[in-house]
Design a protein around this motif. Structure first.
Motif, PDB file in Angstrom:
ATOM      1  N   ASN A   2       0.989  -1.350  -0.181  1.00  0.00           N
ATOM      2  CA  ASN A   2      -0.359   0.035  -0.342  1.00  0.00           C
ATOM      3  C   ASN A   2       0.745   1.062  -0.098  1.00  0.00           C
ATOM      4  OD1 ASN A   2      -3.081   1.314   0.619  1.00  0.00           O
ATOM      5  ND2 ASN A   2      -1.927   1.872   2.963  1.00  0.00           N
ATOM      6  N   GLU A   3       1.908   1.097   0.919  1.00  0.00           N
ATOM      7  CA  GLU A   3       2.804   2.525   0.874  1.00  0.00           C
ATOM      8  C   GLU A   3       3.688   2.700  -0.549  1.00  0.00           C
ATOM      9  OE1 GLU A   3       3.057   4.930   2.999  1.00  0.00           O
ATOM     10  OE2 GLU A   3       1.372   3.440   4.372  1.00  0.00           O
TER      11      GLU A   3
ATOM     12  N   THR B 218      -5.145   5.136   7.162  1.00  0.00           N
ATOM     13  CA  THR B 218      -4.654   4.196   7.166  1.00  0.00           C
ATOM     14  C   THR B 218      -5.005   3.577   8.278  1.00  0.00           C
ATOM     15  OG1 THR B 218      -3.235   5.268   5.538  1.00  0.00           O
ATOM     16  CG2 THR B 218      -2.295   3.695   7.094  1.00  0.00           C
TER      17      THR B 218
ATOM     18  N   SER C   1       5.254  11.460   3.256  1.00  0.00           N
ATOM     19  CA  SER C   1       5.058   9.945   3.868  1.00  0.00           C
ATOM     20  C   SER C   1       3.918  10.386   5.387  1.00  0.00           C
ATOM     21  CB  SER C   1       5.332   8.676   3.809  1.00  0.00           C
ATOM     22  OG  SER C   1       6.424   8.387   2.607  1.00  0.00           O
TER      23      SER C   1
ATOM     24  N   LYS D  11       3.395   8.930  -6.736  1.00  0.00           N
ATOM     25  CA  LYS D  11       3.230  11.123  -6.497  1.00  0.00           C
ATOM     26  C   LYS D  11       3.979  10.876  -7.600  1.00  0.00           C
ATOM     27  CE  LYS D  11       1.919  10.049  -1.786  1.00  0.00           C
ATOM     28  NZ  LYS D  11       3.059   9.814  -0.219  1.00  0.00           N
TER      29      LYS D  11
ATOM     30  N   LYS E   3       1.630   4.379  -3.213  1.00  0.00           N
ATOM     31  CA  LYS E   3       1.040   5.787  -3.003  1.00  0.00           C
ATOM     32  C   LYS E   3       2.619   5.972  -3.266  1.00  0.00           C
ATOM     33  CE  LYS E   3      -0.940   5.462   1.550  1.00  0.00           C
ATOM     34  NZ  LYS E   3      -1.421   5.437   3.144  1.00  0.00           N
TER      35      LYS E   3
ATOM     36  N   GLU F 179       0.364  13.096   4.999  1.00  0.00           N
ATOM     37  CA  GLU F 179      -0.618  12.385   5.449  1.00  0.00           C
ATOM     38  C   GLU F 179      -1.984  12.469   6.513  1.00  0.00           C
ATOM     39  OE1 GLU F 179      -0.764   8.024   5.254  1.00  0.00           O
ATOM     40  OE2 GLU F 179       0.633   8.001   2.991  1.00  0.00           O
TER      41      GLU F 179
ATOM     42  N   ASN G  36      -5.171  11.330   5.341  1.00  0.00           N
ATOM     43  CA  ASN G  36      -5.362  10.258   4.748  1.00  0.00           C
ATOM     44  C   ASN G  36      -4.737   9.341   5.956  1.00  0.00           C
ATOM     45  OD1 ASN G  36      -6.120  10.601   2.281  1.00  0.00           O
ATOM     46  ND2 ASN G  36      -3.715  11.229   1.901  1.00  0.00           N
TER      47      ASN G  36
END
Length: 250
Positions: free
Chosen positions: A10-11, A93, A80, A18, A14, A84, A89
């Protein structure tokens, strides 16, 4: 382990989406192109000997690890964490069935993979450029040393990223973290010049750790000392950063 892998994927997704990661790669490649143009121009215009096929990647590394890579590592790290939190966001998470430790570790791992990927791409393109313009100056020993220098440069960059992670959990604004990071980076550079006897404990000096692996007489004691300093710093920064991250309220 499966939960951590899912958080890591997931990270990474992201980061992939970007533009900062792409910008870091393009700017790094621009350094290679501009550097090689300058070298070719100096050689053809003045008839001087310039960087060989394996010397050119080391010139690129020395420039990138002290300028572009720390800058984009800071931007990606701030995005990050602070980014977020600012856009809420992080709330999404943290509502997933994943512990905060695994989320924190996944973010650090994703940032480390970003740094390593950037270094490996720089290594590939700088070696290709070096071979194209200086085909007869490469040796197996210089090639191995060059590859190893790029790989070991990951460790001090991760320590730097952990320091920025700590700042993101201390300060609320991402802009504040960015400017404080720059001021600390420049301050450590100045301290390294005026207090050279203590420079080995500074993050900015540790960015040049790879130079120890290029010496003909392998300085194992210095390498291990630097490694242990960075290892201790990374453990403390990770622990402090996670403690603040775990205590944050959304």
């Amino acid at each position: 382990m499966a939960v951590f892998q899912a958080a890591l994927v997931n990270e990474l997704e992201k980061l992939y989406k970007k533009k900062k990661a792409l910008a870091a790669l393009l700017l790094s490649l621009a350094v290679i192109v501009i550097g090689q143009i300058i070298i070719v121009g100096v050689r053809s215009g003045f008839g001087l000997r310039t960087a060989g096929s394996m010397e050119f990647p080391m010139l690129v590394l020395s420039v990138v690890v002290n300028t572009i890579l720390p800058l984009f590592t800071a931007l990606v790290t701030i995005d990050s964490f602070s980014g977020e939190f600012a856009h809420n966001n992080m709330r999404i998470t943290l509502t997933r069935p994943v512990s905060r430790l695994k989320i924190f570790a996944a973010k650090i791992t994703a940032i480390s993979i970003f740094i390593l990927a950037t270094l490996l791409l720089l290594l590939f393109f700088s070696i290709m450029a070096g071979f194209i313009f200086n085909t007869n100056s490469a040796t197996l020993d210089s090639f191995v040393r060059t590859v190893f220098s790029y790989i070991v440069s990951l460790f001090p960059m991760v320590v730097l990223a952990l320091g920025i992670v700590l700042l993101t959990n201390l300060l609320k604004s991402g802009i504040s973290v960015f400017f404080v990071s720059i001021l600390i980076f420049l301050g450590l550079k100045v301290l390294g010049v005026f207090f050279s006897q203590y420079s080995s404990i500074l993050m900015t000096t540790q960015l040049d750790w790879y130079n120890l692996f290029l010496m003909k007489s392998f300085p194992l004691a210095k390498i291990m000392r630097q490694f242990l300093i960075m290892l201790g710093s990374s453990i403390m920064l990770f622990t402090a950063g996670f403690y603040l991250f775990d205590k944050k309220e959304l």
